[in-house]
Design an enzyme around this catalytic site. Structure first.
Site: not given
Ligand code: GLY
Length: 371
Positions: A238, A228, A246, A186, A144, A122, A249, A242, A267, A253
């Site tokens: 997000e 960031k 993107n 990035e 993430k 957990r 992106h 946040r 990417h 994508h």
């Molecule tokens: N890579 C985008 C984020 O971490 O929100």
């Protein structure tokens, strides 16, 4: 030549340390987190060959024992079978609730190891040691974690913040030039979305950073991580801001899906092309000056980064098909595509208010410019 950026998330706050020589001193950096002197390291075979022995030596110098599992390198590893193998290995290693898992690798390993740490008993703590530029400036920071599903990338996962991130800028010297430049997509994204001064700095110092200047590398990674960290601290899960991360992106994508997530397009390359398209769209909608997209593309050209659809080898589907792929994006809300557009370099915002015809026209023109 070392910086620390704090990710301020209350009880889940942590430091991102940026600089050369961090793996060589990882034992002393990780030791304060440990209840007992041992860690379990998840890595991939390519990274293990380069960086596992120095990490083992650094831990051992502080009396910390280490066991390691090296998974195959590549995106296919971010899947249930390898995830199951990782979690079962951690259990077999008797990693306990108060132990620490270390993710040594690029975005694939960081995401998979973070997710394994999120669900093991957990939730156990983990340390990120990102070894690609992309992972240092983006995926290792912000919590993430996850794996891919047959239905799409990153569809299975959890928010689980690391306890420490060690971004060792020495390891960037071991990256193939194409991977380094992909990660640069990035880096430039941060300047474009929220920091015009940083973009100007990259225009001046990007080439020396790519050539290996260590002070420039530390500065570029630190400024990226700082931005960031600020955004993640404002909006960890997000719900709003946040999404700015993107930028580029939605296009990226669709292009990754159209090229089968293959070597045709990495990417970060898709992010750079996507940023150029997002600025072109913003200019066509009258949101930013016509010069902005030219300046973005000129900088990407200066760096030798992919920036146009014509830089992707092989055939691409038509504009309608690309738009349909964009509609699969996770950012679609109530069937409405959401775009990150810009009022100028350094001023991005999120909007759903983009006429379909404008996007189709943009893609059509970009495709027509391909040979
Ligand atoms: N890579 C985008 C984020 O971490 O929100």
């Amino acid at each position: 030549m070392e910086n620390t950026v704090r990710v301020a998330l209350g009880a889940r706050s942590y430091d991102v340390q940026v600089g050369p020589g961090l793996i060589a001193t990882a034992g002393a950096r990780i030791a304060p987190l440990l209840d007992r002197p041992r860690v379990a390291v998840l890595t991939d075979e390519t990274v293990a060959a380069l960086h596992l022995a120095p990490l083992r030596a650094a831990l051992s110098a502080q009396g910390i024992a280490m066991s390691a599992l090296a998974l195959p390198a590549g995106e296919a590893t971010k899947s249930w079978p390898h995830f199951t193998r990782a979690v079962e290995w951690l259990l077999a290693e008797k990693i306990e609730r108060r132990d620490v898992v270390v993710a040594l690798g690029g975005g694939v390993i960081g995401d998979l190891a973070g997710f394994a740490a999120a669900v093991l008993r957990r939730g156990v703590r983990f340390v990120q040691i990102p070894t690609s530029l992309l992972a240092q400036v983006d995926s290792s920071v912000g919590g993430k974690t996850g794996i891919n599903a047959p239905q799409g990338k990153n569809l299975i996962g959890a928010f689980h913040q690391p306890s420490l991130v060690l971004a060792d800028t020495d390891v960037l010297a071991t990256l193939p030039p194409r991977d380094f430049l992909a990660g640069y997509g990035e880096v430039v994204k941060y300047g474009l979305l929220g920091d015009a001064d940083f973009f100007e700095w990259l225009e001046r110092h990007g080439p020396e950073m790519a050539a290996g200047d260590m002070a420039a590398r530390v500065e570029a990674v630190t400024r990226s991580v700082r931005m960031k960290a600020e955004i993640v601290a404002r909006d960890e899960t997000e719900q709003g801001d946040r999404a700015l991360l993107n930028l580029g992106h939605t296009f990226c994508h669709a292009l990754e899906a159209a090229t089968g997530y293959s070597d045709r397009l990495l990417h970060g390359e898709g992010v750079a092309i996507g940023c150029a398209l997002a600025f072109e769209l913003s200019a066509r909608l009258g949101l930013c000056a016509q010069e902005a997209p030219s300046r973005v593309r000129a900088h990407l050209a200066q760096m030798g980064t992919r920036r146009d659809l014509r830089d992707i080898p092989g055939d691409l589907p038509g504009a309608e098909a690309l738009l349909a792929l964009m509609a699969q994006d996770k950012k679609v809300v109530d069937g409405q595509l959401r775009f990150i557009l810009a009022r100028s370099i350094g001023q991005a915002f999120v909007t759903s208010d983009v006429p379909r015809a404008q996007v189709l026209g943009l893609l059509d023109d970009a495709l027509r410019a391909t040979p």
